[in-house]
Scaffold this active site. Structure first.
Site, PDB file in Angstrom:
ATOM      1  N   ASP A   1       0.874  -1.167   0.000  1.00 54.88           N
ATOM      2  CA  ASP A   1       0.000   0.000   0.000  1.00 54.88           C
ATOM      3  C   ASP A   1       0.921   1.231   0.000  1.00 54.88           C
ATOM      4  O   ASP A   1       2.108   1.114   0.280  1.00 54.88           O
ATOM      5  CB  ASP A   1      -0.856  -0.068   1.269  1.00 54.88           C
ATOM      6  CG  ASP A   1      -1.745   1.139   1.434  1.00 54.88           C
ATOM      7  OD1 ASP A   1      -2.285   1.603   0.426  1.00 54.88           O
ATOM      8  OD2 ASP A   1      -1.898   1.629   2.574  1.00 54.88           O
TER       9      ASP A   1
ATOM     10  N   ASP B   1      -5.009   6.051  -4.079  1.00 57.90           N
ATOM     11  CA  ASP B   1      -4.738   7.472  -4.328  1.00 57.90           C
ATOM     12  C   ASP B   1      -4.726   7.820  -5.813  1.00 57.90           C
ATOM     13  O   ASP B   1      -4.787   6.953  -6.674  1.00 57.90           O
ATOM     14  CB  ASP B   1      -3.378   7.844  -3.707  1.00 57.90           C
ATOM     15  CG  ASP B   1      -3.461   9.186  -2.997  1.00 57.90           C
ATOM     16  OD1 ASP B   1      -4.212  10.041  -3.481  1.00 57.90           O
ATOM     17  OD2 ASP B   1      -2.778   9.360  -1.977  1.00 57.90           O
TER      18      ASP B   1
ATOM     19  N   THR C   1      -0.199   4.924   1.176  1.00 56.62           N
ATOM     20  CA  THR C   1      -0.450   5.850   2.267  1.00 56.62           C
ATOM     21  C   THR C   1      -0.294   5.162   3.613  1.00 56.62           C
ATOM     22  O   THR C   1      -0.985   4.194   3.896  1.00 56.62           O
ATOM     23  CB  THR C   1      -1.883   6.424   2.159  1.00 56.62           C
ATOM     24  OG1 THR C   1      -2.080   6.847   0.817  1.00 56.62           O
ATOM     25  CG2 THR C   1      -2.083   7.574   3.096  1.00 56.62           C
TER      26      THR C   1
ATOM     27  N   ASP D   1      -1.523  -1.031   5.952  1.00 53.98           N
ATOM     28  CA  ASP D   1      -1.753  -0.567   7.321  1.00 53.98           C
ATOM     29  C   ASP D   1      -3.195  -0.169   7.606  1.00 53.98           C
ATOM     30  O   ASP D   1      -3.520   0.222   8.709  1.00 53.98           O
ATOM     31  CB  ASP D   1      -0.843   0.630   7.629  1.00 53.98           C
ATOM     32  CG  ASP D   1      -1.265   1.860   6.875  1.00 53.98           C
ATOM     33  OD1 ASP D   1      -1.235   2.962   7.433  1.00 53.98           O
ATOM     34  OD2 ASP D   1      -1.660   1.728   5.695  1.00 53.98           O
TER      35      ASP D   1
ATOM     36  N   PHE E   1     -12.543  19.318  -7.036  1.00 53.80           N
ATOM     37  CA  PHE E   1     -11.531  18.524  -7.748  1.00 53.80           C
ATOM     38  C   PHE E   1     -12.141  17.201  -8.180  1.00 53.80           C
ATOM     39  O   PHE E   1     -12.841  16.554  -7.418  1.00 53.80           O
ATOM     40  CB  PHE E   1     -10.343  18.254  -6.813  1.00 53.80           C
ATOM     41  CG  PHE E   1      -9.230  17.471  -7.449  1.00 53.80           C
ATOM     42  CD1 PHE E   1      -8.158  18.112  -8.039  1.00 53.80           C
ATOM     43  CD2 PHE E   1      -9.265  16.075  -7.491  1.00 53.80           C
ATOM     44  CE1 PHE E   1      -7.139  17.392  -8.637  1.00 53.80           C
ATOM     45  CE2 PHE E   1      -8.258  15.352  -8.097  1.00 53.80           C
ATOM     46  CZ  PHE E   1      -7.196  16.023  -8.664  1.00 53.80           C
TER      47      PHE E   1
ATOM     48  N   ARG F   1       5.079  17.009  -4.869  1.00 52.66           N
ATOM     49  CA  ARG F   1       3.765  17.037  -5.522  1.00 52.66           C
ATOM     50  C   ARG F   1       3.501  18.482  -5.913  1.00 52.66           C
ATOM     51  O   ARG F   1       3.491  19.369  -5.053  1.00 52.66           O
ATOM     52  CB  ARG F   1       2.699  16.541  -4.555  1.00 52.66           C
ATOM     53  CG  ARG F   1       2.924  15.112  -4.125  1.00 52.66           C
ATOM     54  CD  ARG F   1       2.286  14.817  -2.782  1.00 52.66           C
ATOM     55  NE  ARG F   1       0.834  14.743  -2.876  1.00 52.66           N
ATOM     56  CZ  ARG F   1       0.106  13.818  -2.274  1.00 52.66           C
ATOM     57  NH1 ARG F   1       0.697  12.885  -1.561  1.00 52.66           N
ATOM     58  NH2 ARG F   1      -1.199  13.804  -2.377  1.00 52.66           N
ATOM     59  N   THR F   2       3.284  18.713  -7.199  1.00 51.71           N
ATOM     60  CA  THR F   2       3.178  20.096  -7.687  1.00 51.71           C
ATOM     61  C   THR F   2       1.729  20.507  -7.928  1.00 51.71           C
ATOM     62  O   THR F   2       0.896  19.692  -8.317  1.00 51.71           O
ATOM     63  CB  THR F   2       3.953  20.259  -9.009  1.00 51.71           C
ATOM     64  OG1 THR F   2       3.468  19.286  -9.932  1.00 51.71           O
ATOM     65  CG2 THR F   2       5.440  20.075  -8.812  1.00 51.71           C
TER      66      THR F   2
ATOM     67  N   LYS G   1      -7.419  -4.832  -5.117  1.00 52.68           N
ATOM     68  CA  LYS G   1      -6.113  -5.167  -4.547  1.00 52.68           C
ATOM     69  C   LYS G   1      -6.006  -6.677  -4.338  1.00 52.68           C
ATOM     70  O   LYS G   1      -5.002  -7.297  -4.702  1.00 52.68           O
ATOM     71  CB  LYS G   1      -5.908  -4.439  -3.206  1.00 52.68           C
ATOM     72  CG  LYS G   1      -5.695  -2.935  -3.325  1.00 52.68           C
ATOM     73  CD  LYS G   1      -5.420  -2.329  -1.964  1.00 52.68           C
ATOM     74  CE  LYS G   1      -5.130  -0.835  -2.070  1.00 52.68           C
ATOM     75  NZ  LYS G   1      -4.741  -0.260  -0.776  1.00 52.68           N
TER      76      LYS G   1
ATOM     77  N   ASP H   1      -6.755  -2.578   3.297  1.00 51.15           N
ATOM     78  CA  ASP H   1      -5.706  -3.516   2.843  1.00 51.15           C
ATOM     79  C   ASP H   1      -5.962  -4.943   3.334  1.00 51.15           C
ATOM     80  O   ASP H   1      -5.223  -5.854   2.987  1.00 51.15           O
ATOM     81  CB  ASP H   1      -4.327  -3.065   3.356  1.00 51.15           C
ATOM     82  CG  ASP H   1      -3.980  -1.667   2.898  1.00 51.15           C
ATOM     83  OD1 ASP H   1      -4.209  -1.377   1.711  1.00 51.15           O
ATOM     84  OD2 ASP H   1      -3.498  -0.858   3.706  1.00 51.15           O
TER      85      ASP H   1
END
EC number: 7.6.2.1
Length: 1085
Positions: A416, A717, A418, A823, A582, A635-636, A803, A827
């Site tokens: 994973d 993500d 995150t 975690d 977003f 990360r931009t 997954k 998962d």
């Protein structure tokens, strides 16, 4: 069938493509050989599955109409809202455990042999010699399973007994989580777990929305904003929920946690009120309320909730080593039967030959020693204890003690992102304005610029809010020809970042004991220490935190307005006119605000560089700087603005409102109206935020890669974020190309995209969950084949079920061992599906670590867990298993020689206690001490991870090594028996005494030959066993002639036989180490 390299062939029948992967499997020949070699097990399994399906027919999931507060109006019977993780119940426990034990050939064989001893004509020796070891193995297993089952039962009971407030006509009543039904209206307090899937009706928050934590559902630690149904939120009091006649229409339960479609209808209003429901009106089970108190109506319970639908049931895991040993025992059984048939055949099949055949089978049953299972199970427990006691990986817990050897055989590691690779803590690192760039060391310059720009015109009589925008207004009027000062550009950039977001400041109320009092709210409103920011993206929170650190603070926000505080303490208010959230398609978010004091309307927008490059005015630096920041692992986000006149805004609002009301292609029309604004926007700045990695992630991933382990990152993500972390963690090396799989939706697109991917060489693959699903539907085999050749694979936007599906695919297509590490609650399915599951105890709770086979506290511990403990567990078990088999084969060889010399009589050579003592007291401790052996020191194993590659080939336990041990056993057994027969003089008892004593000493010497690194306990075990044997000679007068064994002839004969049986092997081992040393010995020398 390889993929075609051209677009031809699309006319082929679609069914050809869909049956392609299965076609390879289904054409195998199924004959008698297949049946004997495991086909019977497949057939039994499918019969049991069929019976189980008939017994519990799966009810079809349907859409439903749920009346508020009226469970009795439900047309269907819905499942109970209980959590059940137990494998067995009180009736199925004993049969279930016995089935799990006896489905292995080894245990079934022992059971048959032990049962045969009840038949007088087949009885050889004493009953206890057969039943005691089998009973011991079964008792240990049952106790272990019972303890595990009890733990699961207690955990389930604790969850199901949690109390919730339920709204009824008579008021609130307390109800257990397991008693909640569809249609109940449940009150959930702050920090309480949501017990079932609900529609959000009402909240104590004034703005009609609340935050929930979803980390146990999707693995993301940021909070999600949920909105109450308008109709019920507007009701004056909670009790009015029963005075209205309303229902919710909900779609049928499904896996997707990110979407929902439904309607809310109030019947008693005139006209009827209809409200559409989407994902933002839902509260899924296993999430936690983070702000306020919420009331919801339950729509799905128990097995139909999203969290349960996305969780797979736990399976009993069996290690590869156990399966290999199972195959070897089958080979030994075959040899045993052949040997027995030969014995009877040489006799000439005279008399009751069938009974003699069975007696021979029982006589040679020591070829497959029952102590094999006992030793291996005790060994596994010892490895588990060593792992938990290792001070270098503190806090590690072994939850499944049956598969420690799997840690030494892994080829694929699925991780994973995150909370596993990253800490999910963002840090603002870079602000770039085109001509000037600010890093962490120059943030104080920005702070002074902001302070000066807001304090600049002290002479102006109006309030601070007007003075705050003065620099910006001047620049507007002067036109684009005049270059702005750095200060005004910093001011505009920081202001844009403080306004363009979905962040809400949350204040903990200390005084509000008696409800939400106005005075309490006023007392603590803007104290910095008491404020926390919440948003659905940790990036946004960090940007707002950063604007606070440089002087511009977001102090308040609701659905219609927000307030900023300047460095001098003045409050600037803005009206929120529109928000464009977003989405993964648009990759940007926008906001239109009107400043209260000046009436200026500004459209701010921020987003990914790919989306923003075409929207902002021409510039020559954006693309290059984005590339530079991405290479640093940042990360931009690109930030831009556009000033709107009142007329422009009114025109936009009219068109936008019309688009939102249209019934056909609503999404496209709305997007088109918004895009009309997104033209020639003024580029303000580029920001770089770093998602901090867990400690030592880079060296750990490097170590695993060098060990030949292929790493796949599966995350829920966004694609950009996942790619960014893959680069910054060095999962993908800097020089490596990345192939981003384009979004696809049809078979044709999948075909073309796979062809494009096939042409790439040695590049990492990045693919989204949706595209993956399409690929697996049409080109499963081809996709997995191509992906397995990649040095690294990143799957983003993966659901928990996907997954687990990826893990299962790798297991089926590659036949290699897989390990999953995560975690969060999302998962769990992946961890349970993998051959070996590792959970990290992290911020996202303990759900993953409780479901895993091994639980660790940090990702970096996985290096030592695999390289040191995985290696040792596998090597030791392989040596232990083969040595125990050797111990059985040597005595069976002696029995065969003895029977063939004495006219093929089916008479045992050693009886009663000699056989029990041989397998236990006399040799058990030295043989078991092999669990302390190690071929290389832990430091060496970590320094040279390449050594791990050898383990995955399975060379420590193979038919080749097994054959070598068989030859050794035949040689030694033959020498010991023939030697004793040649050297004995008068009494047959002397043959037993000479051969048995030589056998014990030979076994002790063979243990010493097998050991690679001596431990003091090994020396103690050797001398203790020898001492036990010598001491017991005094009591074994039933078997030995005590006057003979104290004489010199006995000693020299035993010594001579032992020397002949062992010396050649020692010489061979010395020569092998000299001329063909194994790789580990080259390092340790």
């Amino acid at each position: 069938m390889p993929l075609m390299m051209s677009e031809e062939g699309f006319e082929n029948d679609e069914s050809d493509y869909q049956t392609l992967p299965r076609a390879r499997v289904s054409h195998r020949q199924r004959g008698l050989g297949w049946f004997l070699l495991g086909g019977w097990k497949v057939l039994c399994g499918s019969c049991c599955d069929c019976l189980a399906r008939v017994c519990r027919r799966r009810k079809e999931l349907k859409a439903r109409t749920v009346w508020l507060g009226c469970p009795e109006k439900c047309e269907e019977k819905y499942p109970k809202n209980g959590i059940k993780n137990q494998k067995y119940n009180i009736f199925t426990f004993v049969p279930g455990v016995l089935y799990q034990q006896f489905k292995f050939f080894l245990n079934l064989y022992f059971l048959v042999v032990a049962c045969s001893q009840f038949v007088p004509s087949l009885k050889i020796g004493y009953l206890y010699t057969y039943w005691a070891p089998l009973g011991f193995v079964l008792t240990v297993t049952m106790v272990r399973e019972a303890v595990d089952e009890m733990r699961r039962y207690r955990r389930d009971k604790e969850m199901n007994s949690q109390l919730y407030s339920k709204l009824t006509v008579r008021g609130k009543i307390q109800v257990k989580s397991s008693d909640i039904q569809v249609g109940d209206m449940i009150i959930v307090e702050k920090n309480q777990r949501i017990p079932a899937d609900m529609i959000f009706l009402r909240t104590s928050e004034k703005n009609g929305s609340c935050f929930i934590r979803t980390d146990q559902l999707d693995g993301e630690t940021d909070w999600k904003l949920k909105v109450a149904v308008c109709c019920t939120q507007r009701l004056p009091a909670v009790g009015d929920l029963f005075s209205i006649s309303a229902y919710v229409y909900a779609q049928k339960p499904q896996l997707d946690i990110h979407s929902f479609e439904g309607n809310f209808t109030r019947e008693d209003a005139d006209p009827q009120i209809h409200e559409s429901l989407s994902i933002e009106n839902t509260l899924w089970a296993s999430t936690v309320v983070a702000s306020g108190t919420v009331i919801g109506v339950v729509i799905y319970t128990g097995k139909e909730t999203r969290s349960v639908l996305n969780t797979s049931s736990a399976k009993n895991k069996v290690g590869l080593l156990d399966l290999e040993l199972n195959r070897l025992t089958k080979a030994l059984f075959l040899a045993q039967v052949v040997l027995s048939v030969v014995m009877v055949a040489v006799q000439g099949f005279v008399g009751p030959w069938f009974r003699n055949l069975f007696r021979f089978v029982v006589l040679f049953s020591y070829i497959i020693p029952i102590s094999l299972r006992v030793n291996l199970d005790m060994g596994k427990s010892a490895y588990g204890w060593m792992i938990m006691k290792d001070e270098n990986i503190p806090g590690t817990v072994v939850r499944t003690s049956t598969i420690p050897e799997e840690l030494g055989r892994l080829v694929y590691l699925l991780t994973d992102k995150t909370g596993t690779l990253t800490q999910n803590e963002m840090v603002f690192k870079r602000l770039h304005l085109g001509t000037v760039s600010y890093g962490t060391d120059t943030m104080d310059e920005i702070q002074s610029h902001i302070a000066q720009s807001y304090a600049q015109p002290p002479s102006q009589p109006s309030n601070g809010s007007t003075s705050g925008t003065t620099p910006a207004r001047k620049t507007q009027s002067s036109g684009p020809k005049v270059r702005k000062s750095v200060r005004s550009r910093i001011h505009e950039a920081v202001k844009a970042m403080a306004l363009c977001h979905n962040v809400t400041p949350v204040y903990e109320s200390h005084a509000a004991v008696n409800g939400e009092t106005e005075s309490a709210e006023a007392d603590q409103d803007f104290s910095d220490d008491n404020r926390t920011y919440q948003a659905s993206s940790p990036d946004e929170v960090e940007l707002v935190r950063w604007t606070q650190s440089v002087g511009l603070t977001l102090v308040n926000r609701d659905l219609a307005s927000l307030q900023l505080r300047t460095p001098s303490g003045q409050i600037i208010s803005f009206h929120i006119l529109q928000i464009f959230p977003f989405t993964s398609e648009s990759k940007r978010m926008g906001i239109i605000v009107r400043e209260e004091s000046t009436g200026d309307i500004t459209f701010y927008m921020k987003g990914a560089d790919v989306a923003m490059a075409s929207i902002v005015q021409y510039n020559d630096w954006l693309e290059e700087e984005c590339g530079n920041m991405a290479r640093e692992g940042l990360r931009t986000l690109v930030v831009a603005k556009k000033s709107l006149s009142e007329e422009q805004y009114q025109d936009f609002e009219n068109r936008y409102s019309q688009a939102k009301l249209s019934l056909h292609d609503r999404g496209l029309k709305v997007a088109a109206v918004v895009e009309s604004l997104e033209r020639e926007m003024e580029l303000l700045c580029l920001t770089g935020v770093e998602d901090q990695l867990q400690a030592d992630v880079r060296p750990t991933l490097e170590l695993l890669r060098n060990a030949g382990i292929k790493i796949w990152m599966l995350t829920g993500d966004k694609l950009e974020t996942a790619t960014c972390i893959a680069k910054s963690s060095h999962l993908v090396s800097r020089t490596q190309d990345i192939h981003v799989f384009k979004p696809i939706s049809s078979r044709g697109e999948a075909h073309l995209e796979l062809n494009a991917f096939r042409r790439k060489h040695d590049c990492a693959l990045v693919i989204s969950g949706d595209s993956l699903e399409v690929c697996l539907r049409y080109y499963e085999h081809e996709f997995v084949e191509l992906a397995c050749q990649c040095p690294a694979v990143v799957c983003c936007r993966c659901s928990p079920t996907q997954k687990a599906q990826i893990v299962t695919l790798l297991k089926q297509h590659t036949a290699n061992r897989t390990c999953a590490i995560g975690d969060g609650g999302n998962d769990v399915s992946m961890i349970q599906a993998a051959d070996c599951g590792i959970g990290i105890e992290g911020k996202e709770g303990k759900q993953a670590s409780l479901a895993a086979d091994f639980s660790i506290t940090q990702f970096k511990h996985i290096g030592r867990l695999l390289m040191v403990h995985g290696r040792n567990s596998y090597k030791r078990s392989a040596a232990l298993g083969q040595f125990v088999m050797h111990r059985g084969m040597i005595i069976s060889t002696m029995q065969a020689v003895f029977s063939s010399v004495f006219y093929f009589a089916s008479v045992p050579l050693y009886q009663g206690f000699l056989m029990v003592g041989y397998a236990t007291m006399y040799t058990m401790f030295p043989v078991f001490s092999l669990v302390l052996d190690q071929d290389v020191k832990p430091e060496m194993a970590l320094l040279y991870p390449e050594l791990y590659k050898d383990l995955t080939k399975g060379r420590s336990l193979s038919f080749k090594t097994f054959l070598i041990w068989v030859l050794i056993s035949i040689y030694q057994g033959g020498i010991l028996m023939y030697g004793a027969l040649v050297l004995f003089e008068s009494e047959f008892v002397h043959v037993v005494a000479i051969s048995f004593t030589a056998l014990i000493i030979t076994e002790l010497l063979m243990v010493a030959l097998t050991i690679r690194t001596w431990h003091w306990l090994m020396v103690v075990a050797e001398f203790f066993s020898l001492g036990c044997y010598l001491a017991s000679l005094a009591f074994l007068n039933e078997y030995f002639d005590l006057s003979f064994i104290t004489t010199w002839p006995f000693l020299w004969k035993v010594s001579a036989i032992t020397l002949v049986s062992c010396l050649p092997l020692y010489i061979i081992k010395y020569l092998k180490r000299k001329f063909s040393p194994p790789s580990y010995s080259k390092l340790s020398s």
